[in-house]
Design a protein around this motif. Structure first.
Motif, PDB file in Angstrom:
ATOM      1  N   GLN A  70       0.828  -1.200   0.000  1.00  0.00           N
ATOM      2  CA  GLN A  70       0.000   0.000   0.000  1.00  0.00           C
ATOM      3  C   GLN A  70       0.870   1.261   0.000  1.00  0.00           C
ATOM      4  O   GLN A  70       0.585   2.231  -0.715  1.00  0.00           O
ATOM      5  N   LEU A  71       1.937   1.235   0.794  1.00  0.00           N
ATOM      6  CA  LEU A  71       2.831   2.392   0.870  1.00  0.00           C
ATOM      7  C   LEU A  71       3.571   2.598  -0.458  1.00  0.00           C
ATOM      8  O   LEU A  71       3.766   3.746  -0.888  1.00  0.00           O
ATOM      9  N   ARG A  72       3.945   1.517  -1.092  1.00  0.00           N
ATOM     10  CA  ARG A  72       4.705   1.630  -2.353  1.00  0.00           C
ATOM     11  C   ARG A  72       3.851   2.198  -3.481  1.00  0.00           C
ATOM     12  O   ARG A  72       4.380   2.696  -4.473  1.00  0.00           O
ATOM     13  N   GLU A  73       2.549   2.133  -3.339  1.00  0.00           N
ATOM     14  CA  GLU A  73       1.667   2.660  -4.383  1.00  0.00           C
ATOM     15  C   GLU A  73       1.465   4.166  -4.249  1.00  0.00           C
ATOM     16  O   GLU A  73       0.894   4.793  -5.154  1.00  0.00           O
ATOM     17  N   ILE A  74       1.901   4.755  -3.166  1.00  0.00           N
ATOM     18  CA  ILE A  74       1.759   6.202  -2.961  1.00  0.00           C
ATOM     19  C   ILE A  74       2.708   6.928  -3.906  1.00  0.00           C
ATOM     20  O   ILE A  74       3.915   6.674  -3.926  1.00  0.00           O
ATOM     21  N   ARG A  75       2.175   7.843  -4.691  1.00  0.00           N
ATOM     22  CA  ARG A  75       2.999   8.584  -5.645  1.00  0.00           C
ATOM     23  C   ARG A  75       3.129  10.061  -5.284  1.00  0.00           C
ATOM     24  O   ARG A  75       4.035  10.741  -5.757  1.00  0.00           O
ATOM     25  N   VAL A  76       2.244  10.550  -4.489  1.00  0.00           N
ATOM     26  CA  VAL A  76       2.299  11.939  -4.062  1.00  0.00           C
ATOM     27  C   VAL A  76       1.695  12.026  -2.663  1.00  0.00           C
ATOM     28  O   VAL A  76       0.777  11.280  -2.321  1.00  0.00           O
ATOM     29  N   ASN A 104      -4.230  13.016   1.353  1.00  0.00           N
ATOM     30  CA  ASN A 104      -3.911  11.631   1.721  1.00  0.00           C
ATOM     31  C   ASN A 104      -2.876  11.547   2.845  1.00  0.00           C
ATOM     32  O   ASN A 104      -2.330  10.482   3.121  1.00  0.00           O
ATOM     33  N   ARG A 105      -2.605  12.669   3.483  1.00  0.00           N
ATOM     34  CA  ARG A 105      -1.574  12.713   4.525  1.00  0.00           C
ATOM     35  C   ARG A 105      -1.874  11.737   5.656  1.00  0.00           C
ATOM     36  O   ARG A 105      -0.998  10.977   6.085  1.00  0.00           O
ATOM     37  N   ARG A 124      11.742   7.876   0.307  1.00  0.00           N
ATOM     38  CA  ARG A 124      10.972   8.336  -0.857  1.00  0.00           C
ATOM     39  C   ARG A 124       9.777   9.185  -0.413  1.00  0.00           C
ATOM     40  O   ARG A 124       9.498  10.241  -0.998  1.00  0.00           O
ATOM     41  N   ILE A 125       9.061   8.720   0.599  1.00  0.00           N
ATOM     42  CA  ILE A 125       7.912   9.473   1.112  1.00  0.00           C
ATOM     43  C   ILE A 125       8.369  10.836   1.620  1.00  0.00           C
ATOM     44  O   ILE A 125       7.690  11.861   1.440  1.00  0.00           O
ATOM     45  N   GLY A 174       7.059  14.467   0.053  1.00  0.00           N
ATOM     46  CA  GLY A 174       6.121  15.023   1.026  1.00  0.00           C
ATOM     47  C   GLY A 174       5.721  16.443   0.747  1.00  0.00           C
ATOM     48  O   GLY A 174       4.615  16.868   1.093  1.00  0.00           O
ATOM     49  N   GLY A 175       6.607  17.198   0.091  1.00  0.00           N
ATOM     50  CA  GLY A 175       6.284  18.576  -0.237  1.00  0.00           C
ATOM     51  C   GLY A 175       5.934  19.388   1.003  1.00  0.00           C
ATOM     52  O   GLY A 175       6.638  19.365   2.012  1.00  0.00           O
ATOM     53  N   ASN A 176       4.833  20.103   0.917  1.00  0.00           N
ATOM     54  CA  ASN A 176       4.376  20.951   2.022  1.00  0.00           C
ATOM     55  C   ASN A 176       3.276  20.289   2.840  1.00  0.00           C
ATOM     56  O   ASN A 176       2.460  20.961   3.476  1.00  0.00           O
TER      57      ASN A 176
END
Length: 593
Positions: free
Chosen positions: A23-29, A34-35, A74-75, A79-81
């Motif tokens: 599930q974590l590996r499918e996170i792209r942004v 989705n935080r 990677r996360i 993560g951005g802002n």
């Protein structure tokens, strides 16, 4: 009923762990939408890995197979802002803190994943990210050992060029929040205790070792702040005392931190720290005192120098620093007719102190300090050369007692200063040096306080031969009219009691007269209180203050807090015309004291 037919999920099973990782590996942004989902996944992973470390080795094998730490990195990068940095660092800290398997710890530190988290570009402006980041760094430092610290070092051609864990932590060494400072210092001590040869080579490079110079420089700035507080005119005495206590606590924290570093059995580190302490802190302060100046080139007052040196000797018990200071203090008792044989009083004293530092360095270069008995050889070498100054003339050991105070320089002139804070401070420094159990026996014999017991044995000592004159000076303080402040009288009495221990003979006639005068003056002021409003409380106050004063007079110089020097320097003339019950009460208590 239908829920009982649904198969339960074992959230700590290997199957569920693989599902969470996928599930974590499918996170792209990662954004605000989705935080919370991402944080739930990270939390679940940490909980399962912590469980698996104790109960199911297959879970951590899966953790390595899927390179889950790479997913954390990677996360963090995507993560951005979203504000995910703080909780992610917290989860990593929890996982690393609770992992106990050595193989698992070794894996976590390998492949550069931890260094990637450490070196990530964080936006520290505002918010509460710094505490989480520093806490993460401290957690990592608590898990490293001699076999794993090399995994966090960046190497180029077999030479360590950086240690991100150390480098990034030092950026917060002077942070305003005390808990962050404590965490950074704990981290550095953890690294110093487990560092290997390559790491110590890096720590002693000019770039990395600049931390120790910065540490001493900040310590000097705190001392300057103490001076600024003492000389402040807008604050009341109680406000000054509060600020002085706060600032001196910070100085004391620095001293204990430096002591912890010196307790680490690594000769290169000890030498580096000791050189910085001696060259940047001790020698400038000693030169202020030996040259009989009220302040040095940096504006640091003699009173603050005396306080810092006394505190340093009390904290750094068991090091060679006490002998460095003891030697310099001993030289300052040389009468000018000896030092004038060179060029001038000042230049000779400068040469003495600088010569001591050179001898200390030469002694280190002549012998490997890690060899058994090398430390004693080095100290004997230093003292052999330093004590040559005391043999320049026989008058050094047997100079006449009738020399006037103007014929003496250095700390000895401070003892006979009209500035009572300076007088008591110089005596405090002498007693602190003399009472140190680590003072070299040759220096102890020269000072004479701790070795000399009879008048005949005092002849060969530098200081003890002049005890009678110092006693006379203290008695003048106690018998002064109008009487001085109670703190000055109490501390003068403490020194007088200490000095009288070394006198096997009775006081001279003039001293007996001063002693009697002091007693009569004190009794006279107490008798006056019998005609005032608080007379009925005198017996109770006398009983309590007797116990307090007796305890204070019996206190050793190693446990006596030299903070009283700063208090005396801060006391302003009390305003005239004070009236009221509170003032009358305090006056009565002072008379009893």
């Amino acid at each position: 009923m239908w829920r009982s037919l649904w198969p339960t999920i074992d959230r700590f099973s290997l199957h569920h762990f693989r599902y969470i990782v996928n599930q974590l590996r499918e996170i792209r942004v990662v954004d605000k939408r989705n935080r919370e989902v991402v944080l739930d996944l990270l939390q679940s992973i940490v909980e399962i890995v912590t469980y698996g470390d104790r109960h199911d080795p297959a879970i951590f094998e899966c953790f390595m197979e899927f390179q889950v730490l790479a997913e954390f990195v990677r996360i963090l990068k995507i993560g951005g802002n979203s504000g995910i940095e703080a909780p992610l660092l917290q989860y990593l800290s929890i996982m690393i803190q609770n992992v106990e398997n050595e193989h698992a710890i070794y894996y976590c530190f390998s492949n550069g994943y931890i260094n990637s988290v450490i070196s990530h570009h964080y936006e520290f402006d505002g918010g509460d990210l710094i505490p989480y980041y520093v806490s993460f760094l401290r957690t990592v430092s608590g898990k490293i050992g001699r076999d794993t610290i090399c995994l966090l070092v960046k190497v180029h051609q077999d030479t360590a060029i950086s240690l991100p864990l150390y480098d990034e932590a030092l950026k917060f060494a002077n942070h305003g929040e005390k808990m962050i400072q404590i965490a950074v210092r704990a981290l550095t001590l953890n690294i110093y205790n487990v560092a290997d040869e390559m790491v110590y080579q890096f720590l002693t490079t000019p770039t990395a070792s600049a931390y120790f110079s910065s540490l001493i420089l900040n310590l000097k700035n705190k001392c300057l702040h103490v001076d600024a507080i003492i000389n402040g005119v807008k604050e009341s005495f109680h406000e000054k005392k509060r600020d002085l206590l706060s600032e001196t606590d910070r100085i004391l924290d620095d001293f204990y931190y430096l002591k912890d570093i010196l307790c680490i059995p690594e000769q290169r580190l000890n030498k580096l720290v000791t050189e910085n302490i001696v060259n940047m802190l001790i020698l400038p302060m000693l030169l202020t005192l030996l040259n009989n100046r009220l302040s040095n080139d940096t504006g640091l007052s003699a009173i603050t120098c005396l306080y810092v040196l006394c505190r340093l000797l009390q904290v750094f018990d068991g090091t060679n620093l006490v002998n460095v200071i003891g030697s310099a203090v001993l030289f300052s008792f040389m009468p000018p007719n000896v030092t004038d044989a060179a060029e001038s009083v000042v230049s000779a004293r400068l040469e003495q102190v600088n010569g001591l530092a050179v001898c200390y360095q030469e002694g280190e270069e002549m012998v490997d300090l890690q060899h058994e008995g090398a430390e004693n050889f080095m100290m004997n070498y230093v003292l052999k050369h330093s004590l040559e100054f005391t043999e320049l003339s026989s008058c050094f050991d047997s100079s006449p007692l009738e020399n006037s105070e103007n014929e003496w320089g250095g700390i000895f002139s401070c003892i006979f200063s009209r500035n009572h804070s300076l007088m008591l401070g110089s005596l405090m420094l002498l007693f602190t040096v003399a009472d140190s159990k680590d003072l070299h026996y040759q220096l102890a014999a020269k000072i004479g306080f701790s070795q000399v017991k009879t008048a005949s044995e005092m002849i060969g000592s530098t200081v003890a031969g002049h005890i009678q004159k110092i006693v006379n000076q203290l008695l003048k303080v106690l018998a002064s009219e109008p009487p001085l402040s109670v703190p000055i009288l109490l501390h003068a009495a403490w020194f007088l009691r200490k000095l009288l221990v070394f006198l096997d003979q009775k006081l001279e006639d003039n001293d007996c007269h001063l002693f009697k005068t002091s007693y009569e003056v004190s009794c006279g002021h107490l008798y006056e209180e019998f005609d005032r409003c608080w007379f009925d409380h005198i017996p109770d106050v006398l009983k309590s203050e007797w116990a307090n004063c007796k305890t204070a007079l019996e206190e050793s110089s190693q446990s006596k807090d030299p903070f009283f020097l700063l208090e005396l320097a801060s006391i302003q003339n009390p305003p005239s015309g004070n009236t009221g019950p509170a003032f009358d009460w305090q006056r009565m208590v002072d008379c009893v004291k």
